[in-house]
Design an enzyme around this catalytic site. Structure first.
Site, PDB file in Angstrom:
ATOM      1  N   ASP A 323       0.793  -0.961  -0.063  1.00 41.52           N
ATOM      2  CA  ASP A 323      -0.128   0.152   0.066  1.00 41.52           C
ATOM      3  C   ASP A 323       1.094   1.419   0.144  1.00 41.52           C
ATOM      4  O   ASP A 323       2.035   1.001   0.413  1.00 41.52           O
ATOM      5  CB  ASP A 323      -0.901  -0.150   1.473  1.00 41.52           C
ATOM      6  N   ASP A 519      -1.206  -0.756   6.485  1.00 38.19           N
ATOM      7  CA  ASP A 519      -1.366  -0.534   7.792  1.00 38.19           C
ATOM      8  C   ASP A 519      -2.301  -1.335   9.043  1.00 38.19           C
ATOM      9  O   ASP A 519      -2.172  -0.859  10.122  1.00 38.19           O
ATOM     10  CB  ASP A 519      -1.836   1.121   8.146  1.00 38.19           C
TER      11      ASP A 519
END
Length: 628
Positions: A323, A519
Site C-alpha cells: 500500500d 497499515d
C-alpha cells in the site's frame, strides 16, 4: 511476574545436571580408577532416575491422555534395553544426552516468551498522576484512559498514552526495536516500557494495562508458539508414526537376529542398538529448534510473527505488494519545494509559517514543520482567517497577507508568475503566498516516501522478490512516489478501489506466494487475501496486531527486508537440520543392521546428532533482526 513454565525449566535443568553427575561417577569406574560396586550402582541409578523418570512420566502421560506414543517412551525403552543386555553405562549416556537435548529444547521454546515477558518487569509499580489536588503517586494498575501522568527524565513510561505537554526523546528499543532515540512532541504516542531520556513530559493515558502494547505483544507471542508451521506439523506427524514403526521394527529385528543364529543376549543387544540408531529425536526437534529460535530473534528485533507458518510463508514469498499511503509514504504532508520571489527563502518561509501558525489544516502543519526543521522562527501575523477551499488570510506589520490555491490567487486579483508555473506537476499541492495582487513566492506540499522505503525495496529486490505498489491516489502522485523508489511503470498501480487491490493480489498469486504490506486497519481485504499479511508501525495498535500475520512494531520497512532474510536463513537451517538428522539416522540404522555397530557408538551418534540440530537451530538466537 515469573512465567509458569520457569519452575519446570529450572527443575529440568537440575535433573539434567544430576543425571550427568551420575554418569560421570559411573564413567570413572569404567575408564579410570575402579570404585566400590555400591557407589557405581548408585551413580547409575541416579543417572537412570533423573534422566529416565521425567521422560517416562511425559511419555506415559501422553499415552494415557492422547493415546499416542512419543520419542520420550522410545528413549526410556532403549535405555532399559541397554541395561538389560549389560550395557547400563551406555543406557546412562543415552539418557544423559537425551536429557541435555530436552533441556536445550525447552530453553529454546521459552526464549521468545521470556524475552517479551521480561518487558513486564520494566513496568514501574507507581506513576505520578496529575489531578485537581496536584500530583500524587498512585499504583500503575489504577490508571485509566483519560488520566494525566507526569513523566520525569529517566523514568519508564507506565502506560500507553500520548504527549500533552513537553518535547523530548524516548528510547523505544524495548518495544519497537528502534535503535535511535525517538523525538516526542505534543500529540506523539508513547508506549509502555519505553524510557524517557531528557525531558519532563505530561502524557494522557489512552489504554489500560490489560490492553497495553506489552500485553498485546505477550499475547501474540503466546499465540505464535501455539500455531505450528507446516514443517512443525509434519515433524510431529512423522515422530508419532515413526515411533510406533521403530518399536515394532526393533521387535522384528530381535527375531530376525535370532533366526540368523544369534543367541538371545546378542540378538537383544543388536535389537537395542537398532532401537537407538533408528530413534528420530533429531528429526523431530530439528524444525521447532529453528522455528522457535527465529521467532525469538524476530521479537527482539521488533518483528512479531503469528507462528511458524507466517515465518515459513515469508521465506516463500515471491511478490511484495505495498500500500502507498502510510506504508511506503509517511502519510503526512511535507514541503517538497520553496521558491521566494522577493528576499531570502528564510524570510519567505518565516512569513508563510507565521501565516499558517494558527491553522489546523494538514498543509499548514507541513509548512510549520518545515520551518521548525530549518530552525526558522515564524513571523508575527495576526487577524488570521481561514477561507475554506481557498486558503488563509492575515495581517503583519507591512499589511495584509494571504496564502492559498488558485481560487485564492484569483480572489486576490493576482496571476501566477511564469517562474512558479512549473513548480507543481499535478502530483503536489501548490501553495502561493502574496500581498494583495503581488505574489511573494510559493511552496509545494506532498506526501513523501519514508526515508527507509527505497532501501527496503532495493533489499527485497536483491532477495529475488518482485515489487508492486498499490494506491487509490491519482496516477501522478503514484508515479512521483514510485519513481523515487526506483519502481518501474508496470509495478505502479494507481486509482484503485479495495476490490481492485484484491484482484491485483489474486493475479500476483498466480506467479507464487504474495505478501501484502499495509497499515493493518485499511486494506483489510487485501491483507486477508494475501498469503502473508504484514502490518507496519503497529506498536500500540490492537487492530493492526489482529489483522496481520506479521507485525512490524516500528515504522521502518527495512525491518521487513531483515525479517525476510531471517526467514530465508531459518529455511536453510531447517533443511540443514533435516539433512543431518535423516542422514545420521540412515547411517546408524545401516550400521546396526549389517555391520554390528556397537551400542555406545549408536548412542553417541544418535544423541550427538540431536544436540547438533538443536545447537544449529539455536544459532538463530544469536542473529537477531538487524537493518543494514
Amino acid at each position: 511476574m515469573a512465567s509458569e513454565s520457569e519452575p519446570h525449566d529450572e527443575a529440568g535443568l537440575w535433573l539434567t545436571v544430576l543425571c550427568w553427575i551420575g554418569l560421570a561417577v559411573a564413567a570413572l569406574d569404567a575408564f579410570l580408577q575402579p570404585l566400590p560396586a555400591g557407589l557405581t550402582w548408585a551413580a547409575l541409578a541416579l543417572a537412570y532416575l533423573t534422566g529416565g523418570v521425567p521422560a517416562a512420566r511425559s511419555a506415559l502421560g501422553d499415552l494415557w491422555q492422547n493415546h499416542r506414543l512419543d520419542i520420550d517412551l522410545l528413549m526410556v525403552v532403549a535405555a532399559l534395553a541397554a541395561a538389560a543386555v549389560g550395557a547400563a553405562l551406555e543406557g546412562a549416556v543415552l539418557l544423559a544426552l537425551f536429557s541435555l537435548s530436552n533441556t536445550l529444547e525447552h530453553r529454546a521454546m521459552g526464549k521468545a516468551r521470556r524475552a517479551v515477558e521480561a518487558l513486564m518487569q520494566l513496568r514501574p509499580e507507581f506513576a505520578l498522576r496529575e489531578g485537581p489536588d496536584g500530583v500524587t503517586e498512585v499504583p500503575v494498575e489504577t490508571l485509566v484512559p483519560g488520566d494525566r501522568v507526569i513523566l520525569r527524565p529517566g523514568a519508564r513510561v507506565p502506560v500507553d498514552g500520548r504527549v500533552l505537554v513537553g518535547t523530548g526523546h524516548l528510547d523505544e528499543s524495548t518495544v519497537t526495536g528502534e535503535s535511535e532515540p525517538v523525538r516526542k512532541a505534543p500529540g506523539s504516542p508513547v508506549h509502555e516500557a519505553t524510557v524517557n531520556l531528557d525531558a519532563i513530559l505530561t502524557i494522557e493515558v489512552i489504554r489500560s494495562l490489560a490492553t497495553s502494547t506489552v500485553a498485546q505483544m505477550i499475547r501474540l507471542v503466546t499465540e505464535a508458539q501455539a500455531m505450528r508451521s507446516p514443517s512443525e506439523r509434519f515433524s510431529d506427524w512423522f515422530g508419532q508414526r515413526y515411533t510406533i514403526a521403530v518399536l515394532g521394527g526393533s521387535i522384528l529385528a530381535y527375531f530376525g537376529f535370532r533366526l540368523a543364529g544369534y543367541d538371545s543376549g546378542d540378538a537383544l543387544y543388536r535389537a537395542a542398538t537398532v532401537l537407538v540408531a533408528a530413534s528420530p529425536c533429531a528429526v523431530v526437534i530439528s524444525v521447532p529448534a529453528a522455528i522457535l529460535s527465529a521467532l525469538s530473534a524476530a521479537a527482539r528485533g521488533g518483528v512479531l510473527f503469528k507462528g511458524g507458518a507466517a515465518l515459513e510463508g515469508l521465506a516463500e514469498v515471491k511478490t511484495f505488494a505495498f500500500d502507498k499511503t502510510g506504508t511506503l509514504t509517511t502519510g503526512r504532508a511535507g514541503v517538497t519545494g520553496v521558491v521566494a520571489l522577493e528576499g531570502s527563502e528564510h524570510d519567505f518561509l518565516a512569513l508563510a509559517a507565521g501565516l499558517e501558525a494558527h491553522s489546523e489544516h494538514p498543509i499548514a502543519g507541513a509548512i510549520r514543520a518545515e520551518a521548525a526543521a530549518r530552525g526558522i522562527t515564524p513571523a508575527e501575523v495576526w487577524d488570521v482567517r481561514a477561507h475554506p477551499s481557498e486558503g488563509i488570510t492575515g495581517q503583519d506589520a507591512e499589511g495584509p497577507l494571504w496564502a492559498g490555491n488558485a481560487r485564492m490567487l484569483a480572489a486576490m486579483g493576482a496571476t501566477l508568475p511564469a517562474r512558479l508555473s512549473g513548480m507543481a506537476d499535478g502530483s503536489e499541492t501548490l501553495v502561493v503566498v502574496g500581498r494583495g495582487a503581488k505574489v511573494l513566492g510559493a511552496l509545494t506540499v506532498a506526501d513523501e516516501a519514508r526515508e527507509t522505503s527505497a532501501e527496503a525495496v532495493a533489499a527485497l529486490r536483491e532477495g529475488g522478490a518482485s515489487i508492486l505498489m498499490m494506491t487509490g491516489d491519482r496516477a501522478e502522485v503514484a508515479s512521483r512516489i514510485g519513481n523515487g523508489l526506483g519502481l518501474r511503470a508496470e509495478e505502479i498501480h494507481a486509482a484503485l478501489l479495495p476490490a481492485d487491490k484484491v484482484a491485483l493480489v489474486d493475479r500476483a498469486a498466480q506467479r507464487g506466494r504474495v505478501a501484502f504490506i499495509g497499515d493493518g486497519v485499511n486494506d483489510a481485504a487485501a491483507l486477508a487475501r494475501a498469503d502473508v499479511g504484514v502490518a507496519m508501525g503497529v506498536a500500540g495498535s490492537e487492530v493492526a496486531l489482529q489483522a496481520a500475520d506479521v507485525a512490524l512494531m516500528a515504522e521502518d520497512l527495512r525491518k521487513l527486508a531483515a525479517a525476510r532474510r531471517l526467514a530465508l536463513r531459518t529455511a536453510r537451517v531447517i533443511r540443514q537440520n533435516l539433512t543431518l538428522a535423516l542422514g545420521a539416522m540412515v547411517l546408524l540404522v545401516t550400521g546396526s543392521l549389517f555391520f554390528e555397530l556397537p551400542l555406545p557408538l549408536a548412542v553417541i551418534g544418535h544423541e550427538g546428532g540431536t544436540l547438533l540440530v538443536v545447537l544449529n537451530g539455536l544459532r538463530l538466537l544469536a542473529d537477531p533482526i538487524r537493518v543494514r
